[in-house]
Write a protein that holds these residues in place. Structure first.
Motif, PDB file in Angstrom:
ATOM      1  N   LEU A 131       0.820  -1.216   0.000  1.00 34.69           N
ATOM      2  CA  LEU A 131       0.000   0.000   0.000  1.00 34.69           C
ATOM      3  C   LEU A 131       0.851   1.262   0.000  1.00 34.69           C
ATOM      4  N   ILE A 133       2.637   2.922   2.184  1.00 32.83           N
ATOM      5  CA  ILE A 133       2.504   3.915   3.248  1.00 32.83           C
ATOM      6  C   ILE A 133       3.890   4.112   3.856  1.00 32.83           C
ATOM      7  N   ILE A 137       5.386   5.917   9.879  1.00 35.55           N
ATOM      8  CA  ILE A 137       4.049   6.097  10.451  1.00 35.55           C
ATOM      9  C   ILE A 137       3.422   4.751  10.783  1.00 35.55           C
ATOM     10  N   ILE A 138       3.587   3.780   9.863  1.00 35.67           N
ATOM     11  CA  ILE A 138       2.933   2.494  10.084  1.00 35.67           C
ATOM     12  C   ILE A 138       3.550   1.758  11.265  1.00 35.67           C
ATOM     13  N   ALA A 141       2.372   3.256  14.385  1.00 33.33           N
ATOM     14  CA  ALA A 141       1.070   2.719  14.761  1.00 33.33           C
ATOM     15  C   ALA A 141       1.240   1.333  15.369  1.00 33.33           C
ATOM     16  N   PHE A 144       2.255   1.726  18.940  1.00 34.34           N
ATOM     17  CA  PHE A 144       1.112   2.037  19.800  1.00 34.34           C
ATOM     18  C   PHE A 144       0.254   0.799  20.013  1.00 34.34           C
ATOM     19  N   LEU A 145       0.033   0.053  18.913  1.00 38.74           N
ATOM     20  CA  LEU A 145      -0.843  -1.119  18.981  1.00 38.74           C
ATOM     21  C   LEU A 145      -0.269  -2.152  19.943  1.00 38.74           C
ATOM     22  N   GLY A 148      -0.446  -0.838  23.487  1.00 37.25           N
ATOM     23  CA  GLY A 148      -1.809  -0.847  23.996  1.00 37.25           C
ATOM     24  C   GLY A 148      -2.285  -2.251  24.312  1.00 37.25           C
TER      25      GLY A 148
ATOM     26  N   LEU B 276       2.761  12.396  13.455  1.00 35.28           N
ATOM     27  CA  LEU B 276       1.448  11.943  13.023  1.00 35.28           C
ATOM     28  C   LEU B 276       0.591  13.118  12.599  1.00 35.28           C
ATOM     29  N   ALA B 279       1.544  14.234   9.262  1.00 40.85           N
ATOM     30  CA  ALA B 279       1.089  13.318   8.208  1.00 40.85           C
ATOM     31  C   ALA B 279      -0.413  13.429   7.998  1.00 40.85           C
ATOM     32  N   ALA B 321      -4.004   1.283  21.826  1.00 39.80           N
ATOM     33  CA  ALA B 321      -4.317   0.305  20.784  1.00 39.80           C
ATOM     34  C   ALA B 321      -5.378   0.854  19.847  1.00 39.80           C
ATOM     35  N   ALA B 324      -3.916   3.354  17.596  1.00 39.19           N
ATOM     36  CA  ALA B 324      -3.120   2.726  16.545  1.00 39.19           C
ATOM     37  C   ALA B 324      -4.008   2.240  15.421  1.00 39.19           C
ATOM     38  N   ILE B 327      -5.101   5.113  13.390  1.00 45.97           N
ATOM     39  CA  ILE B 327      -4.036   5.617  12.514  1.00 45.97           C
ATOM     40  C   ILE B 327      -3.893   4.724  11.299  1.00 45.97           C
ATOM     41  N   ILE B 328      -3.931   3.399  11.531  1.00 47.41           N
ATOM     42  CA  ILE B 328      -3.732   2.471  10.410  1.00 47.41           C
ATOM     43  C   ILE B 328      -4.848   2.651   9.387  1.00 47.41           C
ATOM     44  N   MET B 331      -4.324   5.862   7.492  1.00 41.69           N
ATOM     45  CA  MET B 331      -3.211   5.816   6.548  1.00 41.69           C
ATOM     46  C   MET B 331      -3.553   4.944   5.345  1.00 41.69           C
ATOM     47  N   VAL B 332      -4.331   3.878   5.586  1.00 47.16           N
ATOM     48  CA  VAL B 332      -4.733   3.023   4.461  1.00 47.16           C
ATOM     49  C   VAL B 332      -5.634   3.816   3.520  1.00 47.16           C
ATOM     50  N   SER B 335      -3.548   6.191   1.559  1.00 50.86           N
ATOM     51  CA  SER B 335      -2.361   5.666   0.886  1.00 50.86           C
ATOM     52  C   SER B 335      -2.488   5.833  -0.625  1.00 50.86           C
TER      53      SER B 335
END
Lengths: 374, 387
Positions: A131, A133, A137-138, A141, A144-145, A148, B276, B279, B321, B324, B327-328, B331-332, B335
């Motif tokens: 994708l 990206i 940034i990914i 994330a 964070f994931l 968390g 972030l 972006a 979480a 996150a 954000i994903i 971003m998708v 993209s």
């Protein structure tokens, strides 16, 4: 005869090997200096092997990160993924399932570690490679994931008391190589299982990067993805697999962490992505991609470990550990920058404003320009 | 006509952050309209939205600097939180040594912390511009060692900022009470005012000087910029200096909010949020054109996201979480590949629409079809245009 020798092309060290060589030489010099200054501490075998004992998870993490960095990407989620894996494995081993499965629970934990790491690797790889990206940034994330999820699963520290796991945790000992400490107590030489796992991984991944098609592709993609594409390399798939490997190593590092500490904590491996990036850079991997030697990553880790050890032995306040690590990083970065620009054929020069320039340089520049005019 | 097009282009940057902001506002409205209530408590505005503006102030200021650095140097400064810790340590050291704090000492302390920020910026800027190190690696050095430097400055005590502001007002009121919250008889909290002033100054500088043009040209192609007489080194160095000032201001606000200088935790993960925000604001992380409005809206969006998640009874442990996952998804959606697909679908829809129109009939059908399609793929056309 002489002509033939002249025709033979001069063997030029590749950038990867040169930077690795610099890192290796500096580490050896540093260690020898440490031996001369603090012989009673650094002459012991155990001190040297403790560098590996304490840093095995970091070495494993750095290996995966190095591959991603050679491929031109970055993964800053590895520390959090490692922490998540320790927590997940500890919860599994301590839960009811762990006691039911018995010895198989350890195998289950290993599988869980690998699956967790792979899941993150696949996610990052797919999003970055297919994708398109931005990796920062990914993986941010992902950081964070993982963080968390870790705090969601369990908040309090857990100690693993699983009998089978405890038996696996026992370090390998060798009585002949032991040392006598300052209280005259004999301590046998010991090495942890994690170190062996780390060394095996170093071997496997070095072979992968050096002598397989995939490894060469990673270098090509990291160096210039456009020309790699023109050469017929599947760029997307190569990038995808670098992230998968990185996730996998982060998972294994999490298990090794649990193996060496025997406990899971929310703060585990927090901020280790930064340590891993620093180690990778000291080991001679460039963030731009295409340059790096996987053997450099253990050297980078061990170099940082040696600095900390020297500071500990020298009784300097622990605050200086990070400051001096930072300075060390500064030194390496500047050195690499100079070496790389020297090798790329350009003359290295710093464009200072005229009033800051030392007088002898000022004059030379004037002469040059006058010569040019003539 | 030209102005309209320009406006359209400017708005196209903001579609992503604005739509996210609107979605969050709608979620909050559904959860309960009391989100928009503003009450007067102790002579100051109080409510979720003023609180949001107050919380996001450091992030907004740092995001401005980050947007500039990203645009010029094609990389990110990850040492901003640490930089703010060091500058605020200098500020705290000065103010506590000055004893009784008056307006003069506060201003002097702030200026000294700005100088510290400039030194930090110069350090990072030298590495990036002269030694051509990737910004993220160059700032990694400070990220590793910076907190220890802050510890050394404030003596490992995490000192309280509790010296009285003036004898006339009374000893119970400290400087952080004023700068961290509200000044007497001013209904808006001080961080919001400071942020507004900072944004205004930045806007003024960008409007009156060539900074934007220079930064963008260096970010798009450094060698072309050099051939045109713009020195990339100087511009990159300058952006890092601006970043240093931003860290000083953010550190000043943060330490006054907290009322104590906690070297190990002050603004710990703010660099992640700032990157972030840049972006989300529609800026490319690999340099070039930048939109400060987008970045600022992005910063407020991130703060609102955390606030909304907390309002939806998401625990503080799971908050990250959820963030996150958000954000994903974001971003998708943004993209390039998904954007391409959306553009193709849109084109396909347009072709069908044109066929329907050329056949002469079915005006009503086309009328209902068109707005739907533009709504779905709205954000994607303008972005393509910009490329």
């Amino acid at each position: 005869m002489g002509n033939q020798e002249a025709v033979k092309p001069k063997k030029r060290l590749s950038n990867s090997n040169l930077l690795f060589l610099i890192a290796g030489v500096i580490f050896v010099l540093m260690y020898v200096a440490a031996i001369f200054i603090y012989p009673e501490s650094f002459l012991q075998f155990q001190t040297f092997f403790d560098l590996f004992n304490n840093n095995a998870p970091l070495i494993i993490m750095t290996l995966g990160l190095c591959i991603v960095m050679i491929g031109g990407g970055i993964d800053i989620s590895i520390g959090s993924v490692c922490g998540l894996v320790t927590m997940v494995c500890a919860v599994l081993l301590e839960s009811g399932i762990g006691s039911v499965l018995g010895a198989w629970s350890v195998l289950g934990a290993i599988l869980l570690a690998i699956v967790t790491g792979l899941a993150f690797g696949l996610l990052h790889g797919y999003l970055v490679a297919y994708l398109k990206i931005q990796p920062f940034i990914i993986t941010l994330a992902g950081l964070f994931l993982a963080n968390g999820l870790m705090t969601t699963i369990h908040k309090d520290p857990i100690n693993v008391n699983n009998v089978y796991f405890k038996s696996l945790m026992e370090p390998l000992k060798h009585p002949d190589l032991g040392t006598v400490n300052r209280h005259n107590v004999f301590i046998p030489f010991e090495i942890k299982q994690g170190v062996i796992i780390a060394l095996v991984l170093v071997g496997l991944l070095v072979v992968l990067m050096k002598w397989t098609r995939f490894g060469r592709n990673v270098y090509a993609v990291g160096g210039n993805s456009q020309s790699a594409l023109m050469l017929g390399i599947n760029v997307k798939r190569t990038v995808f697999f670098t992230y998968v490997i990185c996730g996998l190593t982060a998972g294994i590092a999490g298990f090794v962490w649990l193996l060496s500490t025997g406990g899971a904590n929310v703060g585990n491996a927090a901020g280790f992505e930064i340590k891993a990036i620093a180690s990778a850079i000291i080991g001679g991997t460039l963030l731009n991609g295409g340059v790096g030697n996987l053997l450099g990553s253990p050297i980078g880790v061990v170099t940082l470990g040696t600095i900390n050890e020297v500071i500990r032995v020298a009784d300097i306040p622990s605050n200086f550990q990070t400051i001096i690590s930072g300075l060390m990083l500064y030194l390496f970065i500047v050195l690499q920058s100079i070496v790389m620009s020297l090798r790329s054929g350009r003359k290295f020069r710093i464009d200072l404003p005229p009033w800051l320039k030392p007088p002898w340089l000022r004059n030379r520049k004037k002469e040059e320009s006058q010569e040019m005019k003539k | 006509m030209i102005n309209m097009q320009r406006l359209k282009q400017q708005i196209s940057h903001l579609i992503l952050p604005l739509s996210v902001l609107v979605i969050l506002l709608v979620i909050n409205l559904i959860k309960g309209p009391e989100y928009f209530s503003i009450t007067m408590t102790n002579g100051a505005f109080y409510g979720p939205i003023p609180l949001l503006l107050d919380h996001a102030s450091e992030l907004v200021i740092l995001t401005i600097g980050m947007a500039l650095v990203t645009a010029a140097s094609r990389g990110q400064d990850i040492s901003i939180g640490v930089g703010a810790t060091i500058t605020s340590a200098v500020f705290v050291l000065f103010v506590l040594n000055a004893g009784e704090a008056s307006l003069l000492t506060i201003v002097a302390g702030f200026l000294i912390s700005c100088v510290a920020g400039l030194v930090i910026g110069a350090f990072n800027g030298t590495l990036v511009s002269v030694f051509k190190v990737q910004p993220m690696i160059a700032t990694l050095i400070l990220l590793m060692g910076g907190r220890s430097i802050a510890f050394l400055i404030d003596g490992k005590l995490s000192p309280l900022l509790d010296n009285p502001i003036s004898k006339q007002i009374g000893t119970s009121i400290t400087i952080s009470d004023q700068i961290g919250t509200e000044i007497f008889n001013v209904p808006i909290s001080t961080p919001i005012i400071l942020t507004a002033v900072f944004i205004a100054i930045t806007a003024l500088v960008l409007k009156t000087t060539n900074l934007r043009l220079y930064v963008e040209s260096v970010g798009i192609n450094p060698s072309a910029a050099r051939l045109n007489g713009i020195s990339p080194k100087k511009i990159i160095f300058l952006t890092f200096l601006i970043m240093g000032v931003c860290t000083a201001v953010a550190g000043f606000i943060a330490v006054n909010k907290a009322a104590r200088h906690d070297s190990s935790n002050l603004l710990k993960f703010i660099m992640m949020d700032a990157i972030l925000a840049v972006a989300i604001g529609g800026n490319s992380l690999s340099g070039g054109k930048f939109s400060l409005t987008g970045a600022i809206i992005g910063a407020y969006t991130i703060e609102m996201l955390s606030q909304t998640l907390l309002r939806l009874d998401v625990g503080t442990e799971t908050l990250r979480a959820f963030k996150a996952v958000f954000i994903i998804i974001l971003m998708v959606v943004a993209s390039p590949v998904v954007r391409d697909y959306a553009g193709k679908i849109l084109q396909f829809a347009r072709q069908i629409l044109q066929k329907v129109r050329t056949r002469g009939g079915g005006g009503a059908e086309g009328g209902t079809g068109a707005p739907d399609d533009t709504d779905v793929a709205g954000p994607d056309i303008p972005v393509k245009k910009e490329e």
